[in-house]
Design an enzyme around this catalytic site. Structure first.
Site, PDB file in Angstrom:
ATOM      1  N   HIS A 268       0.876  -1.189   0.000  1.00  0.00           N
ATOM      2  CA  HIS A 268       0.000   0.000   0.000  1.00  0.00           C
ATOM      3  C   HIS A 268       0.908   1.232   0.000  1.00  0.00           C
ATOM      4  CE1 HIS A 268      -3.585   2.251   0.648  1.00  0.00           C
ATOM      5  NE2 HIS A 268      -3.883   1.919   1.888  1.00  0.00           N
ATOM      6  N   HIS A 307      -2.193  -2.383  -9.637  1.00  0.00           N
ATOM      7  CA  HIS A 307      -3.176  -1.766  -8.751  1.00  0.00           C
ATOM      8  C   HIS A 307      -4.439  -2.607  -8.776  1.00  0.00           C
ATOM      9  CE1 HIS A 307      -5.690   1.301  -6.890  1.00  0.00           C
ATOM     10  NE2 HIS A 307      -4.554   1.811  -6.469  1.00  0.00           N
ATOM     11  N   ASP A 363       2.951   5.374  -6.544  1.00  0.00           N
ATOM     12  CA  ASP A 363       4.187   5.247  -5.763  1.00  0.00           C
ATOM     13  C   ASP A 363       5.433   5.097  -6.631  1.00  0.00           C
ATOM     14  OD1 ASP A 363       3.028   5.352  -3.186  1.00  0.00           O
ATOM     15  OD2 ASP A 363       2.220   3.355  -3.518  1.00  0.00           O
TER      16      ASP A 363
HETATM   17  N1  CMC Z   1       5.032  -7.045 -10.014  1.00  0.00           N
HETATM   18  C1  CMC Z   1       4.912  -8.254 -10.624  1.00  0.00           C
HETATM   19  N2  CMC Z   1       3.734  -8.893 -10.778  1.00  0.00           N
HETATM   20  C2  CMC Z   1       2.636  -8.288 -10.304  1.00  0.00           C
HETATM   21  C3  CMC Z   1       2.687  -7.040  -9.679  1.00  0.00           C
HETATM   22  C4  CMC Z   1       3.938  -6.398  -9.539  1.00  0.00           C
HETATM   23  N3  CMC Z   1       4.053  -5.209  -8.942  1.00  0.00           N
HETATM   24  N4  CMC Z   1       1.438  -6.673  -9.292  1.00  0.00           N
HETATM   25  C5  CMC Z   1       0.632  -7.675  -9.673  1.00  0.00           C
HETATM   26  N5  CMC Z   1       1.348  -8.638 -10.300  1.00  0.00           N
HETATM   27  C6  CMC Z   1       0.823  -9.858 -10.915  1.00  0.00           C
HETATM   28  C7  CMC Z   1       0.413 -10.871  -9.870  1.00  0.00           C
HETATM   29  O1  CMC Z   1       1.476 -11.762  -9.565  1.00  0.00           O
HETATM   30  C8  CMC Z   1      -0.741 -11.566 -10.550  1.00  0.00           C
HETATM   31  O2  CMC Z   1      -0.234 -12.457 -11.504  1.00  0.00           O
HETATM   32  P1  CMC Z   1      -0.996 -13.876 -11.766  1.00  0.00           P
HETATM   33  O3  CMC Z   1      -2.411 -13.524 -12.090  1.00  0.00           O
HETATM   34  O4  CMC Z   1      -0.268 -14.505 -12.877  1.00  0.00           O
HETATM   35  O5  CMC Z   1      -0.871 -14.636 -10.456  1.00  0.00           O
HETATM   36  C9  CMC Z   1      -1.419 -10.442 -11.340  1.00  0.00           C
HETATM   37  O6  CMC Z   1      -0.385  -9.484 -11.591  1.00  0.00           O
HETATM   38  C10 CMC Z   1      -2.574  -9.780 -10.586  1.00  0.00           C
HETATM   39  O7  CMC Z   1      -2.050  -9.280  -9.368  1.00  0.00           O
HETATM   40  P2  CMC Z   1      -2.765  -9.399  -7.971  1.00  0.00           P
HETATM   41  O8  CMC Z   1      -1.700  -9.544  -6.919  1.00  0.00           O
HETATM   42  O9  CMC Z   1      -3.838 -10.427  -8.024  1.00  0.00           O
HETATM   43  O10 CMC Z   1      -3.450  -7.979  -7.871  1.00  0.00           O
HETATM   44  P3  CMC Z   1      -4.030  -7.305  -6.558  1.00  0.00           P
HETATM   45  O11 CMC Z   1      -5.116  -6.418  -7.003  1.00  0.00           O
HETATM   46  O12 CMC Z   1      -4.332  -8.307  -5.515  1.00  0.00           O
HETATM   47  O13 CMC Z   1      -2.780  -6.443  -6.005  1.00  0.00           O
HETATM   48  C11 CMC Z   1      -1.216  -4.711  -5.698  1.00  0.00           C
HETATM   49  C12 CMC Z   1      -2.595  -5.104  -6.258  1.00  0.00           C
HETATM   50  C13 CMC Z   1      -1.068  -3.196  -5.800  1.00  0.00           C
HETATM   51  C14 CMC Z   1      -1.110  -5.108  -4.245  1.00  0.00           C
HETATM   52  C15 CMC Z   1      -0.129  -5.414  -6.553  1.00  0.00           C
HETATM   53  O14 CMC Z   1      -0.201  -4.981  -7.885  1.00  0.00           O
HETATM   54  C16 CMC Z   1       1.269  -5.200  -6.004  1.00  0.00           C
HETATM   55  O15 CMC Z   1       1.707  -5.914  -5.114  1.00  0.00           O
HETATM   56  N6  CMC Z   1       2.006  -4.119  -6.509  1.00  0.00           N
HETATM   57  C17 CMC Z   1       3.299  -3.799  -5.958  1.00  0.00           C
HETATM   58  C18 CMC Z   1       3.135  -2.957  -4.702  1.00  0.00           C
HETATM   59  C19 CMC Z   1       2.667  -1.550  -5.009  1.00  0.00           C
HETATM   60  O16 CMC Z   1       3.205  -0.878  -5.870  1.00  0.00           O
HETATM   61  N7  CMC Z   1       1.683  -1.054  -4.232  1.00  0.00           N
HETATM   62  C20 CMC Z   1       1.162   0.289  -4.347  1.00  0.00           C
HETATM   63  C21 CMC Z   1      -0.241   0.335  -4.834  1.00  0.00           C
HETATM   64  S1  CMC Z   1      -0.744   2.007  -5.341  1.00  0.00           S
HETATM   65  C22 CMC Z   1      -0.767   2.964  -3.924  1.00  0.00           C
HETATM   66  C23 CMC Z   1      -1.813   2.570  -2.966  1.00  0.00           C
HETATM   67  O17 CMC Z   1      -2.985   2.589  -3.302  1.00  0.00           O
HETATM   68  O18 CMC Z   1      -1.426   2.252  -1.858  1.00  0.00           O
END
Ligand code: CMC
Length: 428
Positions: A268, A307, A363
């Site tokens: 986050h 996201h 971010d």
């Molecule tokens: N790097 C590599 N792969 C990723 C990433 C990433 N940053 N984000 C998502 N994926 C992949 C994930 O492994 C999954 O792949 P598969 O379907 O093959 O298993 C697919 O993309 C969908 O991801 P998810 O984890 O199911 O998506 P989510 O909605 O649960 O998570 C998130 C969203 C923001 C937590 C995630 O994208 C992430 O961990 N990003 C990195 C951390 C980050 O930058 N966070 C800040 C978010 S914006 C500011 C805020 O609102 O706080």
């Protein structure tokens, strides 16, 4: 003829149920009537991590994640970032409308004249370790503030709520700046009420021996725009925590400490810190391809990408990229920008990222600006928490005023043992 209902057939019983649809939504409680036997509990919806569950109706922030749209109270984020300032946006988010000139003058005066904290808050903060994480200090101090304003627990009184909201918005920059001076081993600087919200924050961070600190106008405006961009983001993890804690009628300081704790996580608002550490680790553009292979092999995440809601470029990231240039003109170009641009270039072309709609989020570039402005990396989540204060408080107010809301209490699907008899220790 079309009808605003959905019909569900339960193939276990052959019975059909007609459920009303309101705003493209069915009410989960309507599923409860679906039963095999009259004494069954009834059907629940199962939604770990709330991927498809609306927990509230809201009129504050609108996001269209597919189109990359973000609006506060209907106003596009691009227009607010261009033409408004953080305190005006804070007023808008809290009150639903832009202020008149008189209302704005009063609001700005109130905020800028409630920036001081009790001396005991200062002393409280002085007892953190010299290397305490500033976000840990921020969370703990916001929680501690509830003990300085015991009337804050009277959340049913709208006037009392307004006072606490004003206090929190006014004082969070002071707490944040004290945490910064603390890790730097510098004396804490008191607020200067003649400066703007962002200008005073810079004053409390940077002032040394000068009698009148004058913030650099480019940095002051850049920080103010960053505050606008972070002010609210509907039902994200931190805001959901604010609403959940607030739903038990906890006071706003305690609820906000919980929201800030949720924000601190690296998935986050803690992601800005992790992005910078990742860029430092990569170090050079030539190391980017190997790093990206590691991401695709699922050894690590590309921090600052992806996201839950945006499946397109985060509109905040676009604006941040623009203001980065202005900051670099004053402070010099951050060499890590080249690494970031190369990561983005590859990610926007590579199938792994394209198929998963992974774009830079807020971010990804914010840390590069913060670092160029001279902030230590551990301060980045705090810089997110200062402006998000207004979003948390507006959402808290909305939750309290909403007659549909009750104490938050999710259900579970119990898959553990059925009843079994206790086994004495000697027989295990
Ligand atoms: N790097 C590599 N792969 C990723 C990433 C990433 N940053 N984000 C998502 N994926 C992949 C994930 O492994 C999954 O792949 P598969 O379907 O093959 O298993 C697919 O993309 C969908 O991801 P998810 O984890 O199911 O998506 P989510 O909605 O649960 O998570 C998130 C969203 C923001 C937590 C995630 O994208 C992430 O961990 N990003 C990195 C951390 C980050 O930058 N966070 C800040 C978010 S914006 C500011 C805020 O609102 O706080």
């Amino acid at each position: 003829m079309s009808k605003d209902t959905v019909t569900i057939t339960d193939n276990r019983t052959g019975k059909t149920y007609e459920l009303p649809i309101t705003n493209d939504t069915i009410n989960a409680i309507d599923l409860r009537q679906i039963k095999v036997n009259p004494d069954d509990f009834g059907m629940l919806s199962y939604d770990p991590a709330f991927k498809n569950t609306a927990s509230t109706e809201s009129t504050i922030t609108y996001i269209d994640g597919d189109k990359g749209i973000l609006r506060y109270r209907g106003y596009p984020i691009e227009q607010l970032a261009e033409d408004s300032n953080y305190l005006e946006v804070a007023y808008l988010i809290l009150n639903g409308e832009l202020p008149t000139e008189t209302a704005y003058a009063e609001w700005e005066y109130e905020i800028l004249h409630h920036t001081f904290v009790h001396e005991n808050i200062k002393r409280f903060m002085q007892h953190f370790r010299y290397d305490a994480h500033p976000m840990g200090m921020f969370i703990a101090t916001v929680a501690a503030m509830s003990t300085f304003y015991p009337e804050c627990r009277n959340i049913a009184d709208p006037h009392n709520r307004e006072i606490q909201i004003m206090r929190l918005i006014a004082k969070v920059p002071t707490v944040a700046a004290f945490s910064y001076r603390h890790i730097r081993g510098l004396p804490y600087v008191y607020p200067d009420n003649d400066l703007s919200y962002a200008g005073n924050f810079l004053n409390m961070l940077d002032k040394m021996t000068e009698v009148n600190y004058k913030p650099n106008p480019v940095l002051e405006r850049a920080l103010d725009v960053l505050f606008i961009l972070h002010a609210d983001h509907e039902q994200n993890c931190g805001t959901a925590a604010m609403r959940v804690i607030g739903s038990s009628q906890a006071d706003p300081y305690t609820a906000m400490a919980g929201a800030a704790a949720a924000l601190f996580g690296p998935l986050h608002g803690g992601a800005n810190e992790k992005v910078l550490r990742m860029l430092l680790e990569i170090g050079d553009v030539k190391n980017v391809p190997a790093f990206m292979e590691g991401v695709k092999n699922r050894e690590r995440l590309l921090m600052g990408f992806g996201h839950r809601v945006y499946k397109n470029y985060d509109p905040r990231a676009k604006i941040i990229k623009r203001i980065a240039d202005e900051v670099f003109e004053v402070k010099g170009r951050n060499p890590l920008l080249d690494v970031a641009l190369e990561l983005e270039r590859i990610a926007l072309e590579d199938d792994f990222f394209v198929e998963r709609n992974l774009y830079p989020n807020v971010d990804f570039y914010s840390g590069i600006i913060y670092q160029a402005m001279g902030f230590p990396i551990s301060m980045f989540p705090v810089l997110f928490a200062i402006p998000r204060t207004v979003g948390w408080l507006a959402q808290w107010q909305e939750m309290l005023a909403d007659p549909a809301q009750k104490i938050a209490r999710p259900r579970q699907v119990y898959l553990g043992y059925d009843e079994r008899d206790f086994v004495p220790m000697a027989n295990r």
